[in-house]
Motif scaffolding. Structure first.
Motif, short mmCIF file in Angstrom:
data_model
loop_
_atom_site.label_atom_id
_atom_site.label_comp_id
_atom_site.label_asym_id
_atom_site.label_seq_id
_atom_site.Cartn_x
_atom_site.Cartn_y
_atom_site.Cartn_z
N SER A 107 -3.91 -16.65 33.17
CA SER A 107 -2.57 -16.51 32.44
C SER A 107 -1.39 -15.92 33.15
O SER A 107 -0.39 -16.39 33.31
N SER A 108 -1.71 -14.68 33.93
CA SER A 108 -0.71 -14.05 34.59
C SER A 108 -0.24 -14.78 35.65
O SER A 108 1.01 -14.59 36.27
N ILE A 109 -1.13 -15.53 36.40
CA ILE A 109 -0.57 -16.02 37.38
C ILE A 109 0.37 -17.39 37.06
O ILE A 109 1.15 -17.62 37.75
N GLY A 110 0.03 -18.07 35.86
CA GLY A 110 0.88 -19.19 35.66
C GLY A 110 2.05 -18.80 35.34
O GLY A 110 3.23 -19.30 35.47
N ARG A 111 2.16 -17.43 34.43
CA ARG A 111 3.46 -16.87 34.04
C ARG A 111 4.41 -16.25 34.98
O ARG A 111 5.71 -15.99 34.82
N ILE A 112 3.97 -16.40 36.33
CA ILE A 112 4.67 -16.11 37.48
C ILE A 112 5.30 -17.12 38.24
O ILE A 112 5.67 -17.34 39.46
N ASP A 113 4.90 -18.48 37.91
CA ASP A 113 5.11 -19.64 38.64
C ASP A 113 4.46 -19.74 39.90
O ASP A 113 4.84 -20.21 40.79
N LEU A 114 3.24 -19.20 39.91
CA LEU A 114 2.53 -19.50 41.29
C LEU A 114 1.53 -20.51 41.19
O LEU A 114 0.42 -20.35 40.34
N MET A 115 1.79 -21.84 41.69
CA MET A 115 0.90 -22.94 41.48
C MET A 115 -0.49 -22.57 42.26
O MET A 115 -0.49 -22.25 43.46
N THR A 116 -1.55 -22.57 41.47
CA THR A 116 -2.82 -22.15 42.08
C THR A 116 -3.81 -23.31 41.57
O THR A 116 -4.00 -23.44 40.56
N ARG A 117 -4.51 -23.83 42.54
CA ARG A 117 -5.55 -25.12 42.20
C ARG A 117 -6.48 -24.84 43.40
O ARG A 117 -6.51 -24.62 44.31
N ILE A 118 -7.58 -25.35 42.54
CA ILE A 118 -8.97 -25.23 43.42
C ILE A 118 -8.99 -26.68 44.12
O ILE A 118 -8.98 -27.75 43.42
N ILE A 119 -9.72 -26.38 45.35
CA ILE A 119 -10.15 -27.82 46.07
C ILE A 119 -11.53 -27.31 46.86
O ILE A 119 -11.96 -26.54 46.93
N THR A 120 -12.19 -28.78 46.92
CA THR A 120 -13.77 -28.61 46.92
C THR A 120 -13.75 -29.68 48.37
O THR A 120 -13.13 -30.48 48.42
N ASP A 121 -15.05 -29.32 48.96
CA ASP A 121 -15.38 -30.47 49.88
C ASP A 121 -15.48 -31.72 49.35
O ASP A 121 -16.13 -31.82 47.86
N GLN A 122 -15.08 -32.86 50.04
CA GLN A 122 -15.25 -34.38 49.34
C GLN A 122 -14.49 -34.33 48.08
O GLN A 122 -14.79 -35.22 47.31
N GLY A 123 -13.33 -33.45 47.68
CA GLY A 123 -13.02 -33.37 46.57
C GLY A 123 -11.71 -34.55 46.47
O GLY A 123 -11.14 -34.92 47.45
N ILE A 124 -11.54 -35.31 45.15
CA ILE A 124 -10.92 -36.21 44.83
C ILE A 124 -9.82 -36.00 43.85
O ILE A 124 -8.88 -36.75 43.57
N GLU A 125 -9.84 -34.80 43.38
CA GLU A 125 -8.98 -34.32 42.25
C GLU A 125 -8.82 -32.62 42.28
O GLU A 125 -10.06 -32.06 42.81
N PHE A 126 -7.70 -32.23 41.91
CA PHE A 126 -7.48 -30.68 42.06
C PHE A 126 -8.20 -30.19 40.82
O PHE A 126 -8.35 -30.74 39.69
N ASP A 127 -8.97 -29.06 40.88
CA ASP A 127 -9.52 -27.95 39.83
C ASP A 127 -10.52 -28.76 38.96
O ASP A 127 -10.83 -28.32 37.92
#
Length: 358
Positions: A107-127
């Motif tokens: 929550s605190s990271i979204g509220r400071i407009d810091l775009m944070t997304r997870i990526i994985t090996d062979q990933g085709i979607e964020f998060d």
């Protein structure tokens, strides 16, 4: 294992079995009622552009071609506004067949407009972590409004684990609301629980905050430290509407108070383009107990992290701007949000992130 979102106890079992492992021992405070907080590693790769590896590549392979330079995070390092970084996380996953995972900014990271997304090996979607994934996790970080100082071990993102079918149908959601009210006022239920924006507060005319364009850096290790006026402009509404400016980032609040009963979790669904030229959120998970009476809350508002897109847009009081999708828990968590744990936003109204003075 019963279908549903895994509880804190089940997450501890996954750690004990090695399904969740880490470069350093996982700390108890990382385990939330229905999620696990993930820690930054020791280096950030400054990359030319955001990317997804695709089905045939690993993140490390893509980094070889996209990395501009590496930044050690030990002791603190500045991530500059408008730049894209990829940070290996301390945790890695070895999910059993039939289990998937999903990530979201805290929550605190979204509220400071810091775009944070997870990526994985062979990933085709964020998060999104695919069924049975066995491999490392990476965080893609892109500060949008403020340059930030980050350090290894900081908790910017969280992950939930899903076994089998978890989503409630609209019929199940209506039944739940009758048995245990999940929202103040009338429940607008269509592919989840709809919620609207509050632009007519009970007192005064302060309805939100807009990020200033030129500010100093924001050190994520400093809590309750910064003067809001150095980073935010107040947004006032005298007639029940505001005009969103293209490219601007706003903190607003839902009109409704929301509750998540103990046997359920919820995720804020992505905005629909047809409701307006804006994005409604960055941080998307609501733990069991959020806003729930027995957990010390009396219904909590949802804080809306809003970015306007190409055209100015008039936002009206009571306009539906998003929806919450409710999910079954696999079991009731041992601890609920707001009950005996450090929950910053229980019973919240309009509120900036914990980095700012009250």
């Amino acid at each position: 294992m019963k279908s549903g979102v895994l509880s804190d106890r089940q997450i501890r079992e996954m750690i004990a079995s090695g399904a969740i492992s880490a470069a350093a021992p996982i700390l108890n405070e990382q385990i939330q009622p229905a999620s696990l907080d993930l820690r930054l590693g020791t280096i950030a790769h400054r990359v030319r552009a955001s990317f997804l590896p695709g089905k045939t590549a690993t993140v490390a392979e893509r980094l070889k071609h996209l990395t501009m330079h590496d930044i050690p995070l030990t002791g603190g390092a500045v991530l500059e506004k408008g730049c894209v970084y990829v940070v290996p996380l301390m945790e890695r996953l070895s999910l059993p067949a039939g289990m998937t995972a999903a990530a979201s900014a805290k929550s605190s990271i979204g509220r400071i407009d810091l775009m944070t997304r997870i990526i994985t090996d062979q990933g085709i979607e964020f998060d999104r972590v695919q069924d049975g994934y066995d491999g490392p996790l990476y965080a893609e970080l892109c500060p949008q409004s403020f340059s930030v100082v980050v350090q290894p071990g900081q908790l910017l993102t969280q992950v939930i684990f899903r076994q089998g079918k978890t989503l409630l149908s609209d019929e199940e959601l209506r039944t739940l609301h009758i048995e245990t009210p999940i929202v103040s006022g009338d429940a607008v239920i269509s592919d989840g629980l709809g919620f609207s924006v509050d632009l007519e507060p009970a007192t005064g005319n302060l309805v939100g905050y807009r990020a200033k364009r030129h500010t100093g850096v924001l050190d994520l290790s400093k809590l309750g430290h910064y003067n809001p006026g150095d980073y935010w402009e107040e947004v006032h509404a005298d007639h029940g509407h505001i005009i969103l400016d293209p490219g601007a980032f706003y903190i607003l609040v839902s009109r409704e108070a929301i509750a998540i009963p103990p046997d359920y979790a919820a995720e804020m669904a992505p905005y629909l383009a047809m409701v307006g030229e804006f994005r409604v959120h960055y941080a998307g998970f609501f733990d069991p107990g959020f806003g729930f009476d027995a957990a010390g809350g009396a219904g909590s508002r949802g804080v809306l992290e809003v970015r306007c897109h190409e055209a100015p847009f008039v936002l009206e009081h009571g306009q539906v701007v998003g929806r919450l999708v409710y999910e079954h828990m696999s079991e009731t968590p041992e601890k609920l949000y707001g009950a005996g744990i450090s929950s910053n936003y229980q019973g919240q109204g309009l509120k900036l992130s914990k980095h700012f003075k009250s």
